[in-house]
Motif scaffolding. Structure first.
Motif, PDB file in Angstrom:
ATOM      1  N   LEU A 180     104.817  29.612  66.687  1.00 53.23           N
ATOM      2  CA  LEU A 180     104.098  30.539  67.551  1.00 53.23           C
ATOM      3  C   LEU A 180     105.065  31.348  68.395  1.00 53.23           C
ATOM      4  CD1 LEU A 180     101.455  31.637  68.708  1.00 53.23           C
ATOM      5  CD2 LEU A 180     101.542  29.795  70.386  1.00 53.23           C
ATOM      6  N   CYS A 192     105.255  35.357  68.358  1.00 51.50           N
ATOM      7  CA  CYS A 192     105.030  36.123  69.589  1.00 51.50           C
ATOM      8  C   CYS A 192     106.276  36.923  69.974  1.00 51.50           C
ATOM      9  CB  CYS A 192     104.613  35.204  70.734  1.00 51.50           C
ATOM     10  SG  CYS A 192     102.915  34.624  70.533  1.00 51.50           S
ATOM     11  N   THR A 215      90.467  40.923  73.761  1.00 50.42           N
ATOM     12  CA  THR A 215      90.442  39.464  73.810  1.00 50.42           C
ATOM     13  C   THR A 215      89.300  38.922  72.958  1.00 50.42           C
ATOM     14  OG1 THR A 215      89.159  39.565  75.860  1.00 50.42           O
ATOM     15  CG2 THR A 215      91.507  39.231  76.090  1.00 50.42           C
ATOM     16  N   GLY A 263      94.769  37.770  66.851  1.00 50.58           N
ATOM     17  CA  GLY A 263      95.027  36.623  67.706  1.00 50.58           C
ATOM     18  C   GLY A 263      93.943  36.523  68.758  1.00 50.58           C
ATOM     19  N   TRP A 264      94.145  35.662  69.718  1.00 55.39           N
ATOM     20  CA  TRP A 264      93.134  35.486  70.751  1.00 55.39           C
ATOM     21  C   TRP A 264      93.142  36.660  71.727  1.00 55.39           C
ATOM     22  CZ3 TRP A 264      93.269  34.742  76.099  1.00 55.39           C
ATOM     23  CH2 TRP A 264      92.036  34.425  76.655  1.00 55.39           C
ATOM     24  N   THR A 321      98.923  36.803  72.570  1.00 56.33           N
ATOM     25  CA  THR A 321      99.051  35.540  73.295  1.00 56.33           C
ATOM     26  C   THR A 321      97.882  34.624  72.954  1.00 56.33           C
ATOM     27  OG1 THR A 321      97.989  36.537  75.225  1.00 56.33           O
ATOM     28  CG2 THR A 321     100.385  36.477  75.222  1.00 56.33           C
ATOM     29  N   PRO A 322      98.142  33.319  72.951  1.00 54.78           N
ATOM     30  CA  PRO A 322      97.084  32.350  72.668  1.00 54.78           C
ATOM     31  C   PRO A 322      96.279  32.058  73.944  1.00 54.78           C
ATOM     32  CG  PRO A 322      99.137  31.200  73.011  1.00 54.78           C
ATOM     33  CD  PRO A 322      99.450  32.675  73.097  1.00 54.78           C
ATOM     34  N   ALA A 338      95.374  26.311  74.362  1.00 57.21           N
ATOM     35  CA  ALA A 338      95.754  26.160  72.950  1.00 57.21           C
ATOM     36  C   ALA A 338      96.590  24.903  72.740  1.00 57.21           C
ATOM     37  CB  ALA A 338      96.528  27.374  72.483  1.00 57.21           C
ATOM     38  N   ASP A 383      96.611  23.870  66.666  1.00 55.36           N
ATOM     39  CA  ASP A 383      95.814  25.063  66.388  1.00 55.36           C
ATOM     40  C   ASP A 383      96.630  26.183  65.734  1.00 55.36           C
ATOM     41  OD1 ASP A 383      93.670  23.808  67.600  1.00 55.36           O
ATOM     42  OD2 ASP A 383      94.014  24.755  69.546  1.00 55.36           O
ATOM     43  N   LEU A 384      97.923  25.992  65.573  1.00 59.93           N
ATOM     44  CA  LEU A 384      98.791  27.065  65.079  1.00 59.93           C
ATOM     45  C   LEU A 384      98.490  27.408  63.625  1.00 59.93           C
ATOM     46  CD1 LEU A 384     102.154  25.975  66.661  1.00 59.93           C
ATOM     47  CD2 LEU A 384     100.549  27.657  67.487  1.00 59.93           C
ATOM     48  N   LEU A 441      98.281  30.830  65.890  1.00 59.50           N
ATOM     49  CA  LEU A 441      97.273  31.512  66.694  1.00 59.50           C
ATOM     50  C   LEU A 441      97.457  33.012  66.672  1.00 59.50           C
ATOM     51  CD1 LEU A 441      97.228  29.046  69.666  1.00 59.50           C
ATOM     52  CD2 LEU A 441      95.481  29.315  67.924  1.00 59.50           C
ATOM     53  N   ALA A 442      98.561  33.475  66.140  1.00 59.73           N
ATOM     54  CA  ALA A 442      98.824  34.910  66.053  1.00 59.73           C
ATOM     55  C   ALA A 442      99.274  35.235  64.635  1.00 59.73           C
ATOM     56  CB  ALA A 442      99.912  35.299  67.048  1.00 59.73           C
TER      57      ALA A 442
END
Length: 183
Positions: free
Chosen positions: A4, A8, A122, A141-142, A156-157, A161, A165-166, A168-169
């Motif tokens: 992640l 990012c 978001t 992503g989130w 960004t998560p 998180a 959960d990865l 996430l992006a």
């Protein structure tokens, strides 16, 4: 977690595509609003919108179901629009320069600050940069932030998180040299 961080970090890099920014002519265009209901406070320059929102300002088009617009004393708008569980909020804007280049995104909530030219999406956020209707960049992503002045993306998560959960992006980025040459 390392994966992640790498994703990012890659997304926070600056992308140079010549002098392509949000279309400057949008600043001087009137705001056109459509909704099931609109509440206007002309003294404070606050507009609340409910149901099937369509906001148009020049090349900017924002849709959603629940919205709030505040205009600062200098005339810059801050737009905050939420979608519904069935229909996402969306944003689309032509970019200065190439005739058919757009930024387009959707998510649970879309916020746009016209003064800082910062777009924030978001909740199952997705953002694309299109040239002649061909995707150049795509992010999901989130939370996605796009700064049009510095031409930086940031994904960004959520704060809660978990490493399990990865990823996430996710990003698909076109090579800059090729994208620039094809214009």
């Amino acid at each position: 977690m390392i994966r992640l961080s790498i994703i990012c970090s890659a997304l926070c890099l600056s992308f140079c595509v010549g002098s392509t920014h949000a279309e400057k002519a949008d600043q001087n265009k009137p705001v056109i609003l459509e909704a099931e209901s609109v509440s206007v406070n002309d003294v404070q320059q606050i507009y609340d919108l409910k149901g099937q929102i369509l906001l148009i300002k020049g090349s900017i088009v924002v849709t959603g179901d629940d919205g709030h617009i505040q205009v600062d004393p200098e005339g810059y708008e801050f737009v905050d629009v939420k979608g519904t569980p069935e229909t996402a909020a969306s944003f689309r804007q032509r970019r200065e320069g190439a005739a058919d280049e757009f930024m387009q995104g959707h998510g649970t909530q879309v916020s746009y600050n016209a003064k800082t030219e910062l777009l924030t999406i978001t909740g199952d956020a997705r953002l694309k940069r299109l040239l002649n209707m061909q995707m150049l960049d795509q992010l999901q992503g989130w939370k996605i932030e796009y700064d049009d002045i510095t031409e930086r993306y940031r994904v960004t998560p959520p704060s809660n998180a978990k490493p399990d959960d990865l990823p996430l992006a996710r990003a698909v980025l076109s090579p800059r040299r090729k994208a620039t040459l094809e214009k």
